[in-house]
Design an enzyme around this catalytic site. Structure first.
Site, PDB file in Angstrom:
ATOM      1  N   GLU A  53      45.418  39.317  42.315  1.00  0.00           N
ATOM      2  CA  GLU A  53      45.151  37.885  42.543  1.00  0.00           C
ATOM      3  C   GLU A  53      45.894  37.324  43.748  1.00  0.00           C
ATOM      4  OE1 GLU A  53      45.294  35.522  38.954  1.00  0.00           O
ATOM      5  OE2 GLU A  53      43.691  36.694  38.027  1.00  0.00           O
ATOM      6  N   GLU A  61      40.426  41.661  34.216  1.00  0.00           N
ATOM      7  CA  GLU A  61      41.033  40.669  33.311  1.00  0.00           C
ATOM      8  C   GLU A  61      39.963  39.712  32.854  1.00  0.00           C
ATOM      9  OE1 GLU A  61      44.405  38.267  34.591  1.00  0.00           O
ATOM     10  OE2 GLU A  61      45.197  39.939  35.760  1.00  0.00           O
TER      11      GLU A  61
END
Ligand SMILES: *[C@@H]1O[C@H](CO)[C@@H](O)[C@H](O)[C@H]1NC(C)=O
Ligand SMILES: *[C@@H]1O[C@H](CO)[C@@H](O)[C@H](O)[C@H]1NC(C)=O
Length: 310
Positions: A126, A237
């Site tokens: 991320e 995720e």
């Protein structure tokens, strides 16, 4: 439910990876090798569902060391657990060098017992999301630019060349919004496959009720596939919180986590490589957002993990 991309069904196999994310800090602080072993054995024996056999890690480095390999690696070897390795890529070149060092040390120390368990190696997590206006507004922390990630990915490829890990696939994990952002396409070009994170719970700019959450997730998945330059998109995720505040129209509850499991995990598991978020995030305070799937101390599932008809 027929929301699974049909194009993928042709290549889908029951062998798709079933994994969980795993942070280095547990309820009692940094996890020991024994803590990791207990967790890895737990995911293989969750009632009501086929075994989970892979774990995604966020760093190669053991807590409180400069560049010693994480004790999750010997735990994975002793429990025969596969690994989606992660190198933290948002703390600058020196810190990334330490990640590379830890990886190289682990390869030397454990050899093929370790490298045969590697599902892939992710350069970063991320990092691109964190430098966006949304990431900055959410105080997500320091990120990294696409140029930096492309350089790190090359450094990672160079580091494993001529080692028993040379065949490992290299990926990057980011939010679906980062993958569809044209400014980041050089990262897509540099990786072997795309690791996509998507959380309808946080998408308060959309109609993010639990009823609509499955549709939001698979729309995000489809949009990422559309810009993947023909590469596989794996789910690194996703999850729905069992506790925490309301976000837009999203309500955190055990009941809704179960509905999200049915709408998203059930179509994915066995068909698309998936690392669910998460087994146990060690959040005790009900005001804190918790994505745990099981009760604390490696207890029973919080909800039925069965997928009818699968
Ligand atoms: C995603 O794409 C597949 C295949 O094109 C399609 O069947 C499915 O309806 C799409 N899902 C959503 C939510 O758009
Ligand atoms: C798109 O990506 C670039 C580079 O990573 C970033 O600077 C920019 O903020 C992103 N745009 C949005 C709308 O997230």
């Amino acid at each position: 439910m027929h929301i699974l991309p049909l194009a993928l069904l042709g290549t889908a196999t029951a062998q798709a990876i079933r994994g969980f994310n795993s942070g280095g800090i547990g309820p009692k602080g940094p996890k020991s090798q024994q803590d990791f072993e207990a967790e890895f054995n737990k995911i293989k024996n969750l009632p009501g569902t086929a075994p989970f056999t892979s774990i995604r890690l966020f760093t190669m480095i053991q807590h409180d060391t400069a560049s010693d390999p994480t004790v999750a690696i010997p735990a994975a070897i002793s429990t025969n657990t596969h690994l989606l390795l992660g190198l933290w890529a948002s703390a600058g070149q020196d810190a990334f060098n330490n990640e590379l060092d830890a990886l190289k040390k682990a390869i030397t120390q454990y050899g093929e017992k370790f490298t045969s368990l590697i599902d892939a190696i992710s350069c970063g997590s991320e990092d691109l999301y964190r430098i966006t206006p949304t990431g900055i507004a959410n105080k997500a922390g320091i990120g990294a630019s696409p140029d930096t990630l492309v350089q790190y990915i090359q450094q990672l490829r160079d580091a494993i060349k001529d080692t028993p890990a040379s065949g490992a696939k290299i990926t990057h994990v980011d939010t679906w919004t980062a993958w569809v952002n044209e400014s980041n396409f050089a990262v897509t070009k540099a990786v072997d496959w795309l690791g996509m994170d998507a959380y309808p719970y946080y998408e308060q700019e959309h109609e993010n009720t639990i009823e609509n959450a499955g549709r939001l997730f698979f729309e995000a998945y489809n949009k990422t596939v559309a810009v993947s330059q023909g590469k596989a998109v794996k789910v690194t995720e996703t999850g729905w919180p069992v506790a925490g505040p309301q976000f837009g129209q999203a309500v955190a509850s055990v009941e809704n986590a179960k509905r999200y499991w049915d709408a998203v995990a059930c179509p994915l598991l066995g068909d698309i490589d998936t690392w669910w978020f998460t087994l146990d995030d060690a959040k005790g305070d009900p005001n804190e957002i918790s994505f745990s799937t099981i009760k604390s101390d490696l207890g029973d599932p919080l909800f039925d993990l069965g997928c009818p008809g699968k």
